[in-house]
Design a protein around this motif. Structure first.
Motif, PDB file in Angstrom:
ATOM      1  N   SER A 106      -1.126  -8.625  -4.195  1.00 25.40           N
ATOM      2  CA  SER A 106      -1.589  -7.456  -3.473  1.00 25.40           C
ATOM      3  C   SER A 106      -3.092  -7.293  -3.644  1.00 25.40           C
ATOM      4  CB  SER A 106      -0.875  -6.211  -4.010  1.00 25.40           C
ATOM      5  OG  SER A 106      -1.318  -5.076  -3.338  1.00 25.40           O
ATOM      6  N   LYS A 107      -3.722  -6.746  -2.629  1.00 22.56           N
ATOM      7  CA  LYS A 107      -5.162  -6.512  -2.700  1.00 22.56           C
ATOM      8  C   LYS A 107      -5.479  -5.227  -3.454  1.00 22.56           C
ATOM      9  CE  LYS A 107      -6.210  -9.110   1.414  1.00 22.56           C
ATOM     10  NZ  LYS A 107      -6.783  -9.140   2.731  1.00 22.56           N
ATOM     11  N   LYS A 108      -4.488  -4.348  -3.606  1.00 27.47           N
ATOM     12  CA  LYS A 108      -4.707  -3.099  -4.315  1.00 27.47           C
ATOM     13  C   LYS A 108      -4.875  -3.389  -5.805  1.00 27.47           C
ATOM     14  CE  LYS A 108      -2.755   1.445  -5.247  1.00 27.47           C
ATOM     15  NZ  LYS A 108      -3.553   1.547  -6.425  1.00 27.47           N
TER      16      LYS A 108
ATOM     17  N   GLU B 121      -3.909   3.997 -14.035  1.00 26.74           N
ATOM     18  CA  GLU B 121      -2.662   3.467 -13.478  1.00 26.74           C
ATOM     19  C   GLU B 121      -2.113   2.339 -14.358  1.00 26.74           C
ATOM     20  OE1 GLU B 121      -3.513   4.305  -8.724  1.00 26.74           O
ATOM     21  OE2 GLU B 121      -4.128   2.396  -9.604  1.00 26.74           O
TER      22      GLU B 121
ATOM     23  N   ARG C  45      11.552   0.803  -2.287  1.00 26.49           N
ATOM     24  CA  ARG C  45      10.677   1.941  -2.604  1.00 26.49           C
ATOM     25  C   ARG C  45      11.424   2.995  -3.428  1.00 26.49           C
ATOM     26  NH1 ARG C  45       6.225   4.367   0.611  1.00 26.49           N
ATOM     27  NH2 ARG C  45       5.976   6.467  -0.180  1.00 26.49           N
TER      28      ARG C  45
ATOM     29  N   ASP D 273       2.947   5.176  -4.162  1.00 28.28           N
ATOM     30  CA  ASP D 273       1.538   5.266  -3.793  1.00 28.28           C
ATOM     31  C   ASP D 273       0.652   4.473  -4.757  1.00 28.28           C
ATOM     32  OD1 ASP D 273       2.293   7.236  -5.702  1.00 28.28           O
ATOM     33  OD2 ASP D 273       0.453   8.368  -5.324  1.00 28.28           O
ATOM     34  N   VAL D 274       1.088   4.282  -5.995  1.00 31.51           N
ATOM     35  CA  VAL D 274       0.332   3.482  -6.959  1.00 31.51           C
ATOM     36  C   VAL D 274       0.525   1.990  -6.665  1.00 31.51           C
ATOM     37  CG1 VAL D 274       0.167   2.830  -9.404  1.00 31.51           C
ATOM     38  CG2 VAL D 274       0.388   5.227  -8.767  1.00 31.51           C
ATOM     39  N   LEU D 275       1.760   1.608  -6.333  1.00 32.80           N
ATOM     40  CA  LEU D 275       2.061   0.189  -6.094  1.00 32.80           C
ATOM     41  C   LEU D 275       1.519  -0.301  -4.753  1.00 32.80           C
ATOM     42  CD1 LEU D 275       5.739   0.074  -7.379  1.00 32.80           C
ATOM     43  CD2 LEU D 275       3.664  -0.567  -8.607  1.00 32.80           C
ATOM     44  N   GLY D 276       1.698   0.478  -3.729  1.00 30.92           N
ATOM     45  CA  GLY D 276       1.268   0.049  -2.398  1.00 30.92           C
ATOM     46  C   GLY D 276       2.391  -0.669  -1.657  1.00 30.92           C
ATOM     47  N   LYS D 277       2.336  -0.604  -0.348  1.00 29.29           N
ATOM     48  CA  LYS D 277       3.381  -1.144   0.519  1.00 29.29           C
ATOM     49  C   LYS D 277       3.567  -2.657   0.351  1.00 29.29           C
ATOM     50  CE  LYS D 277       4.651  -1.061   5.420  1.00 29.29           C
ATOM     51  NZ  LYS D 277       4.223  -0.624   6.749  1.00 29.29           N
ATOM     52  N   GLU D 278       2.460  -3.408   0.321  1.00 30.33           N
ATOM     53  CA  GLU D 278       2.542  -4.863   0.192  1.00 30.33           C
ATOM     54  C   GLU D 278       3.157  -5.285  -1.132  1.00 30.33           C
ATOM     55  OE1 GLU D 278      -0.919  -7.231   1.105  1.00 30.33           O
ATOM     56  OE2 GLU D 278      -1.621  -5.672   2.474  1.00 30.33           O
ATOM     57  N   ARG D 279       2.762  -4.609  -2.214  1.00 36.14           N
ATOM     58  CA  ARG D 279       3.280  -4.966  -3.534  1.00 36.14           C
ATOM     59  C   ARG D 279       4.772  -4.643  -3.621  1.00 36.14           C
ATOM     60  NH1 ARG D 279      -0.629  -3.294  -6.943  1.00 36.14           N
ATOM     61  NH2 ARG D 279      -1.340  -5.352  -7.505  1.00 36.14           N
TER      62      ARG D 279
END
Length: 134
Positions: free
Chosen positions: A2-4, A10, A49, A60-66
């Motif tokens: 992931s890019k996040k 966190e 999710r 919201d911490v992990l992100g959709k892609e992760r």
């Protein structure tokens, strides 16, 4: 990957989760126990999710892609020959990053011991097959 990137806060929050095997600003690895729990709930129809949020991993911490990547990775491990395992599969185990805490170091070493024991049992089986053939 992931890019996040996780912030320091966190990373600390994720590290305190009992299902976290290891965490860096870029990578989150889970315990075998969590992966088994995740797979069971996923098979019962829950979405990734919801499963992650229920066990202390905010979406919201992990992100959709992760989140998608976590589900994909656990599914891949489940169907692989090696099955579900602690953390992630490294190409070179000695090239890992230094552990942030002694608890992570202990977990990592326990996983390595478990893996080596499985490898020894596999080698014993191969050896016994070779010696019993006529």
């Amino acid at each position: 990957m992931s890019k996040k990137v996780f912030t320091n806060e966190e990373v600390e929050m994720l590290r305190n989760n009992p299902y976290t095997y290891a965490v860096t600003p870029h990578i989150l690895s889970f315990t075998k126990e969590f992966k088994e729990l995740f797979w069971k709930e996923y098979q019962e129809g829950e979405i990734p999710r919801q499963i992650l949020e229920k066990h202390g991993y905010p979406a919201d911490v992990l992100g959709k892609e992760r989140i998608w990547g976590i589900a994909h990775t656990i599914k891949g491990q489940y169907y692989s020959e090696k099955g579900l395992r602690e953390g992630s599969l490294k190409k070179n185990p000695s090239a890992g990053t230094p552990c942030a805490t002694t608890e992570e170091a202990v977990r990592r070493l326990q996983g390595e011991v478990q893996y080596l024991r499985q490898e020894i049992e596999f080698l014993k089986k191969i050896s016994s097959i070779k010696t019993t053939r006529k």
